[in-house]
Motif scaffolding. Structure first.
Motif, short mmCIF file in Angstrom:
data_model
loop_
_atom_site.label_atom_id
_atom_site.label_comp_id
_atom_site.label_asym_id
_atom_site.label_seq_id
_atom_site.Cartn_x
_atom_site.Cartn_y
_atom_site.Cartn_z
N LYS A 89 18.85 30.77 -19.77
CA LYS A 89 17.88 31.68 -19.17
C LYS A 89 17.17 32.52 -20.23
O LYS A 89 16.00 32.87 -20.07
N GLU A 90 17.87 32.83 -21.31
CA GLU A 90 17.28 33.66 -22.35
C GLU A 90 16.01 33.02 -22.93
O GLU A 90 15.03 33.71 -23.20
N PHE A 91 16.05 31.71 -23.11
CA PHE A 91 14.87 31.02 -23.62
C PHE A 91 13.72 31.14 -22.63
O PHE A 91 12.58 31.43 -23.00
N LEU A 92 14.00 30.88 -21.35
CA LEU A 92 12.94 30.95 -20.34
C LEU A 92 12.39 32.35 -20.17
O LEU A 92 11.23 32.52 -19.79
N LEU A 93 13.21 33.36 -20.43
CA LEU A 93 12.78 34.75 -20.29
C LEU A 93 12.08 35.27 -21.55
O LEU A 93 11.47 36.34 -21.52
N SER A 94 12.15 34.50 -22.64
CA SER A 94 11.52 34.96 -23.88
C SER A 94 10.00 34.79 -23.80
O SER A 94 9.49 33.88 -23.17
N SER A 95 9.33 35.69 -24.47
CA SER A 95 7.87 35.70 -24.46
C SER A 95 7.32 34.58 -25.34
O SER A 95 7.89 34.22 -26.37
N ILE A 96 6.19 34.03 -24.93
CA ILE A 96 5.55 32.97 -25.70
C ILE A 96 4.97 33.53 -27.00
O ILE A 96 5.20 33.01 -28.07
N SER A 97 4.23 34.63 -26.89
CA SER A 97 3.56 35.17 -28.09
C SER A 97 3.69 36.68 -28.17
O SER A 97 2.81 37.35 -28.69
N ILE A 135 7.17 30.16 -17.17
CA ILE A 135 5.95 29.96 -16.37
C ILE A 135 5.24 28.66 -16.74
O ILE A 135 5.00 27.81 -15.86
N PRO A 136 4.90 28.43 -18.01
CA PRO A 136 4.21 27.16 -18.32
C PRO A 136 5.11 25.93 -18.11
O PRO A 136 4.61 24.87 -17.73
N LEU A 137 6.41 26.09 -18.34
CA LEU A 137 7.30 24.95 -18.10
C LEU A 137 7.37 24.60 -16.62
O LEU A 137 7.33 23.43 -16.23
N GLY A 138 7.48 25.61 -15.77
CA GLY A 138 7.49 25.38 -14.32
C GLY A 138 6.19 24.77 -13.83
O GLY A 138 6.18 23.83 -13.03
N LEU A 139 5.07 25.30 -14.33
CA LEU A 139 3.77 24.76 -13.94
C LEU A 139 3.58 23.33 -14.45
O LEU A 139 2.97 22.50 -13.77
N SER A 140 4.12 23.04 -15.63
CA SER A 140 3.97 21.69 -16.18
C SER A 140 4.73 20.66 -15.34
O SER A 140 4.31 19.51 -15.25
N ILE A 141 5.81 21.08 -14.70
CA ILE A 141 6.53 20.16 -13.81
C ILE A 141 5.67 19.82 -12.60
O ILE A 141 5.61 18.66 -12.17
N ILE A 142 4.98 20.82 -12.08
CA ILE A 142 4.08 20.58 -10.94
C ILE A 142 2.93 19.66 -11.36
O ILE A 142 2.60 18.70 -10.66
N VAL A 143 2.36 19.92 -12.52
CA VAL A 143 1.26 19.08 -13.03
C VAL A 143 1.76 17.66 -13.28
O VAL A 143 1.06 16.68 -12.97
N LEU A 144 2.97 17.53 -13.83
CA LEU A 144 3.54 16.21 -14.08
C LEU A 144 3.66 15.40 -12.79
O LEU A 144 3.39 14.19 -12.78
N SER A 145 4.03 16.06 -11.69
CA SER A 145 4.14 15.32 -10.43
C SER A 145 2.79 14.75 -10.00
O SER A 145 2.71 13.62 -9.52
N MET A 197 10.52 11.79 -13.23
CA MET A 197 10.41 13.07 -12.55
C MET A 197 11.77 13.71 -12.38
O MET A 197 11.93 14.93 -12.57
N LEU A 198 12.76 12.93 -12.03
CA LEU A 198 14.11 13.45 -11.84
C LEU A 198 14.68 13.98 -13.15
O LEU A 198 15.28 15.06 -13.19
N PHE A 199 14.47 13.25 -14.24
CA PHE A 199 14.94 13.68 -15.55
C PHE A 199 14.32 15.03 -15.94
O PHE A 199 15.02 15.94 -16.38
N VAL A 200 13.02 15.16 -15.76
CA VAL A 200 12.33 16.40 -16.13
C VAL A 200 12.79 17.55 -15.23
O VAL A 200 13.09 18.65 -15.72
N TYR A 201 12.88 17.31 -13.93
CA TYR A 201 13.27 18.37 -13.01
C TYR A 201 14.71 18.82 -13.24
O TYR A 201 14.99 20.02 -13.29
N VAL A 202 15.62 17.87 -13.38
CA VAL A 202 17.02 18.22 -13.63
C VAL A 202 17.15 18.92 -14.99
O VAL A 202 17.90 19.89 -15.12
N GLY A 203 16.39 18.48 -15.97
CA GLY A 203 16.39 19.15 -17.27
C GLY A 203 15.95 20.60 -17.15
O GLY A 203 16.55 21.50 -17.75
N PHE A 204 14.92 20.84 -16.36
CA PHE A 204 14.45 22.21 -16.14
C PHE A 204 15.51 23.03 -15.42
O PHE A 204 15.76 24.19 -15.79
#
Length: 110
Positions: free
Chosen positions: A48-56, A64-74, A33-40
């Protein structure tokens, strides 16, 4: 329960095994969990440019999906811990408790 009984319980091999396994499991899941959270957080800080880029090409960004996936991972890691703790570790706990009860009854008969 006197100090001798407590010491015998602490030296019980099944009790030691249970403590070791539970510690290894909790530290492993914590490290994941720490590895994933610190990585995020590093991604937020340095890319930030990657996180701000559109998926499709729409309005949903990668953040958004990366942040939500961290919550789901927990939640998943909690389920993994509960499953292992309720399965394998409970068996060791029951065996250790039987031996502890035997130690307690043994003390009472002397």
């Amino acid at each position: 329960m006197d100090e001798v009984q407590v010491e015998r319980i602490l030296q019980n091999p099944k009790f030691k095994e249970m403590v070791r396994r539970k510690s290894n499991l909790s530290w492993t899941l914590t490290a994941i969990m720490l590895f994933v959270y610190v990585g995020f957080m590093l991604l937020v800080g340095y890319n930030k440019e990657f996180l701000l880029s559109s998926i499709s090409g729409g309005v949903t960004t990668w953040g958004i999906p990366l942040g939500l996936s961290i919550i789901v991972l927990s939640f998943i890691l909690c389920a993994v811990y509960s499953s292992i703790a309720n399965g394998k570790l409970d068996q060791l706990n029951e065996e250790a408790m039987r031996e502890v009860e035997a130690i307690t009854h043994e003390k009472g008969t002397h």
